[in-house]
Design a protein around this motif. Structure first.
Motif, PDB file in Angstrom:
ATOM      1  N   VAL A   1     -56.679   1.030  49.417  1.00 17.23           N
ATOM      2  CA  VAL A   1     -57.892   0.255  49.673  1.00 17.23           C
ATOM      3  C   VAL A   1     -58.022  -0.004  51.170  1.00 17.23           C
ATOM      4  CG1 VAL A   1     -58.870  -2.071  49.473  1.00 17.23           C
ATOM      5  CG2 VAL A   1     -58.178  -0.842  47.433  1.00 17.23           C
ATOM      6  N   THR A   2     -59.151   0.392  51.736  1.00 18.40           N
ATOM      7  CA  THR A   2     -59.402   0.182  53.167  1.00 18.40           C
ATOM      8  C   THR A   2     -60.547  -0.783  53.422  1.00 18.40           C
ATOM      9  OG1 THR A   2     -60.844   2.131  53.211  1.00 18.40           O
ATOM     10  CG2 THR A   2     -58.530   2.457  53.814  1.00 18.40           C
ATOM     11  N   ASN A   3     -61.216  -1.213  52.362  1.00 14.97           N
ATOM     12  CA  ASN A   3     -62.330  -2.143  52.535  1.00 14.97           C
ATOM     13  C   ASN A   3     -62.338  -3.163  51.405  1.00 14.97           C
ATOM     14  OD1 ASN A   3     -64.943  -3.023  53.734  1.00 14.97           O
ATOM     15  ND2 ASN A   3     -65.713  -2.373  51.742  1.00 14.97           N
ATOM     16  N   ILE A   4     -62.313  -4.438  51.780  1.00 16.68           N
ATOM     17  CA  ILE A   4     -62.422  -5.540  50.824  1.00 16.68           C
ATOM     18  C   ILE A   4     -63.591  -6.404  51.265  1.00 16.68           C
ATOM     19  CG2 ILE A   4     -61.285  -7.548  49.824  1.00 16.68           C
ATOM     20  CD1 ILE A   4     -58.601  -6.138  50.409  1.00 16.68           C
ATOM     21  N   ALA A   5     -64.565  -6.587  50.408  1.00 10.63           N
ATOM     22  CA  ALA A   5     -65.786  -7.297  50.777  1.00 10.63           C
ATOM     23  C   ALA A   5     -65.476  -8.695  51.295  1.00 10.63           C
ATOM     24  CB  ALA A   5     -66.721  -7.385  49.578  1.00 10.63           C
TER      25      ALA A   5
ATOM     26  N   ASP B   1     -66.082  10.476  42.959  1.00  8.83           N
ATOM     27  CA  ASP B   1     -66.047   9.076  43.367  1.00  8.83           C
ATOM     28  C   ASP B   1     -66.805   8.254  42.335  1.00  8.83           C
ATOM     29  OD1 ASP B   1     -64.658   9.613  45.759  1.00  8.83           O
ATOM     30  OD2 ASP B   1     -66.523  10.211  46.728  1.00  8.83           O
ATOM     31  N   PHE B   2     -66.215   7.159  41.898  1.00 12.64           N
ATOM     32  CA  PHE B   2     -66.813   6.363  40.834  1.00 12.64           C
ATOM     33  C   PHE B   2     -66.823   4.880  41.222  1.00 12.64           C
ATOM     34  CE2 PHE B   2     -64.761  10.050  38.925  1.00 12.64           C
ATOM     35  CZ  PHE B   2     -65.819  10.610  38.202  1.00 12.64           C
ATOM     36  N   GLN B   3     -67.932   4.207  40.909  1.00 16.42           N
ATOM     37  CA  GLN B   3     -67.998   2.767  41.071  1.00 16.42           C
ATOM     38  C   GLN B   3     -67.785   2.122  39.710  1.00 16.42           C
ATOM     39  OE1 GLN B   3     -71.687   1.047  42.439  1.00 16.42           O
ATOM     40  NE2 GLN B   3     -70.776  -0.971  42.697  1.00 16.42           N
ATOM     41  N   ILE B   4     -66.770   1.303  39.616  1.00 12.17           N
ATOM     42  CA  ILE B   4     -66.466   0.587  38.379  1.00 12.17           C
ATOM     43  C   ILE B   4     -67.087  -0.803  38.471  1.00 12.17           C
ATOM     44  CG2 ILE B   4     -64.635  -0.365  36.935  1.00 12.17           C
ATOM     45  CD1 ILE B   4     -62.837   1.898  37.932  1.00 12.17           C
TER      46      ILE B   4
ATOM     47  N   PHE C   1     -57.893   3.504  43.870  1.00 11.15           N
ATOM     48  CA  PHE C   1     -58.923   2.595  44.371  1.00 11.15           C
ATOM     49  C   PHE C   1     -58.993   2.673  45.891  1.00 11.15           C
ATOM     50  CE2 PHE C   1     -58.186   0.613  40.230  1.00 11.15           C
ATOM     51  CZ  PHE C   1     -59.488   0.392  39.820  1.00 11.15           C
ATOM     52  N   ASN C   2     -60.201   2.620  46.428  1.00  8.73           N
ATOM     53  CA  ASN C   2     -60.363   2.655  47.880  1.00  8.73           C
ATOM     54  C   ASN C   2     -61.192   1.503  48.428  1.00  8.73           C
ATOM     55  OD1 ASN C   2     -63.223   3.608  47.657  1.00  8.73           O
ATOM     56  ND2 ASN C   2     -62.220   5.418  46.826  1.00  8.73           N
ATOM     57  N   SER C   3     -61.866   0.754  47.564  1.00 11.89           N
ATOM     58  CA  SER C   3     -62.712  -0.332  48.044  1.00 11.89           C
ATOM     59  C   SER C   3     -62.891  -1.374  46.950  1.00 11.89           C
ATOM     60  CB  SER C   3     -64.078   0.210  48.478  1.00 11.89           C
ATOM     61  OG  SER C   3     -64.879  -0.810  49.026  1.00 11.89           O
ATOM     62  N   VAL C   4     -62.965  -2.638  47.348  1.00  6.92           N
ATOM     63  CA  VAL C   4     -63.212  -3.734  46.412  1.00  6.92           C
ATOM     64  C   VAL C   4     -64.463  -4.465  46.870  1.00  6.92           C
ATOM     65  CG1 VAL C   4     -62.354  -5.907  45.480  1.00  6.92           C
ATOM     66  CG2 VAL C   4     -60.778  -3.996  45.839  1.00  6.92           C
ATOM     67  N   GLY C   5     -65.443  -4.605  45.974  1.00  4.21           N
ATOM     68  CA  GLY C   5     -66.734  -5.163  46.347  1.00  4.21           C
ATOM     69  C   GLY C   5     -66.897  -6.620  45.991  1.00  4.21           C
ATOM     70  N   ARG C   6     -68.118  -7.056  46.133  1.00  5.31           N
ATOM     71  CA  ARG C   6     -68.483  -8.447  45.909  1.00  5.31           C
ATOM     72  C   ARG C   6     -68.268  -8.833  44.448  1.00  5.31           C
ATOM     73  NH1 ARG C   6     -73.555 -10.499  44.304  1.00  5.31           N
ATOM     74  NH2 ARG C   6     -73.889 -12.687  44.838  1.00  5.31           N
ATOM     75  N   CYS C   7     -67.860 -10.083  44.251  1.00  4.33           N
ATOM     76  CA  CYS C   7     -67.709 -10.617  42.909  1.00  4.33           C
ATOM     77  C   CYS C   7     -68.902 -11.522  42.623  1.00  4.33           C
ATOM     78  CB  CYS C   7     -66.419 -11.424  42.795  1.00  4.33           C
ATOM     79  SG  CYS C   7     -66.247 -12.282  41.230  1.00  4.33           S
ATOM     80  N   ALA C   8     -69.661 -11.214  41.605  1.00  5.35           N
ATOM     81  CA  ALA C   8     -70.770 -12.073  41.194  1.00  5.35           C
ATOM     82  C   ALA C   8     -70.905 -11.984  39.687  1.00  5.35           C
ATOM     83  CB  ALA C   8     -72.069 -11.628  41.867  1.00  5.35           C
TER      84      ALA C   8
ATOM     85  N   PHE D   1     -68.709  -7.610  39.115  1.00  4.65           N
ATOM     86  CA  PHE D   1     -67.582  -7.414  40.018  1.00  4.65           C
ATOM     87  C   PHE D   1     -67.381  -5.921  40.140  1.00  4.65           C
ATOM     88  CE2 PHE D   1     -63.045  -6.291  40.056  1.00  4.65           C
ATOM     89  CZ  PHE D   1     -62.752  -6.684  41.351  1.00  4.65           C
ATOM     90  N   GLY D   2     -67.323  -5.396  41.358  1.00  7.94           N
ATOM     91  CA  GLY D   2     -67.266  -3.964  41.530  1.00  7.94           C
ATOM     92  C   GLY D   2     -66.085  -3.483  42.353  1.00  7.94           C
ATOM     93  N   ALA D   3     -65.615  -2.289  42.027  1.00 10.94           N
ATOM     94  CA  ALA D   3     -64.579  -1.625  42.808  1.00 10.94           C
ATOM     95  C   ALA D   3     -64.870  -0.130  42.791  1.00 10.94           C
ATOM     96  CB  ALA D   3     -63.199  -1.904  42.232  1.00 10.94           C
ATOM     97  N   TRP D   4     -64.409   0.565  43.794  1.00  9.18           N
ATOM     98  CA  TRP D   4     -64.663   1.992  43.916  1.00  9.18           C
ATOM     99  C   TRP D   4     -63.338   2.759  43.874  1.00  9.18           C
ATOM    100  CZ3 TRP D   4     -67.410  -1.858  45.814  1.00  9.18           C
ATOM    101  CH2 TRP D   4     -68.815  -1.791  45.738  1.00  9.18           C
TER     102      TRP D   4
END
Length: 269
Positions: free
Chosen positions: A143-147, A94-97, A119-126, A44-47
């Motif tokens: 946050v401006t982008n949610i996968a 900028d960091f990807q968690i 936080f500015n982005s939330v990525g895919r959950c797998a 699961f990722g977030a930026w």
């Protein structure tokens, strides 16, 4: 003979390399530049952006079994059970968690408003299978982008609550589908104050829902730029519409006349 010795050494090194790239049962590999792209990497990722030295971030994981948080700057934290983990960045950037392992729930920036704002982005959950996303992205105001495939994982149908999941994500223009989460019981505050969105995911499949609101935590509370809201006519088990569309400016609202089990409509419109 030297030839046989060399062959034996090569065989040994091959076995060691194969073992190094094989995860132990129940564990998943973190990303590494030495691992082939063909190896599945689930996380699961977030930026986020840190603007200086010593800036704090916090994540809460519930019932991790176990989990690893990769903070994106070379540091990692191991989490077992339920815990809030803090981390301080040594520099801006900028960091990807990434979160690997498994968890019942995840909350970004838990208890720390300044951290949530980074936080500015939330990525895919797998690779993790939460049964609750309550408060997970609550007040991630930048946050401006949610996968769109955030909830596209095995076990998503078992999620029971999206309480305040995206509450206060006021810069996010769109949100992921939730129609496959057929065991959901509550959407209280799910998209409250999401003022940049002009539409929201359909909810008509979620026939087990009992609540669209509680006090100022209505499902679409203060979503002032959405002209048309999702239909709720099929949600015949609803009991509460409290605050569902309060402080919105829609030209018309969903038909709720057939929702005979509803007992609370305070501030619904």
């Amino acid at each position: 003979p030297p030839v046989k010795i060399a062959a034996a050494i090569l065989l040994f090194l091959s076995a060691v390399a194969a073992h190094a790239l094989t995860p132990m049962a129940g564990h998943r590999l973190l990303w590494s530049s030495s691992i082939s792209d063909s190896v599945p990497v689930d996380y699961f990722g977030a930026w986020m952006t840190s603007t200086g030295t010593g800036q704090k971030q916090a994540i809460r994981v519930s019932l991790g079994t176990p989990c690893i948080i990769d903070w994106g700057d070379g540091a990692t934290s191991n989490v077992v059970g339920t815990a809030t983990v803090d981390h301080y960045y040594d520099s801006g950037g900028d960091f990807q968690i990434k979160l690997t392992g498994d968890a019942q729930s995840v909350i970004l920036g838990y208890g720390y408003a300044a951290g949530r704002a980074r936080f500015n982005s939330v990525g895919r959950c797998a690779g993790i299978s939460p049964v609750s996303w309550s408060n997970s992205f609550d007040n991630l105001v930048n946050v401006t982008n949610i996968a769109p495939d955030l909830f596209d994982y095995d076990g998503a149908e078992d999620v029971t609550s999206l309480y305040r999941t995206f509450y206060g994500c006021n810069r996010a223009p769109a949100f992921p589908p939730i129609g496959h989460m057929t065991n959901l019981l509550s959407l209280s505050g799910t998209w409250g104050y999401c003022v940049s969105a002009t539409s929201f995911p359909p909810v008509s499949n979620l026939v087990k829902l009992t609540s669209l609101g509680w006090k100022s935590a209505g499902a679409w509370y203060s979503c002032t730029n959405c002209p048309v809201f999702p239909s709720v006519a099929a949600l015949t088990n609803l009991v509460s519409l409290e605050g569902a569309w309060d402080l919105t400016r829609a030209a018309a609202y969903p038909d709720a006349s057939g929702l005979t089990k509803v007992t609370t409509i305070r501030y619904a419109w």
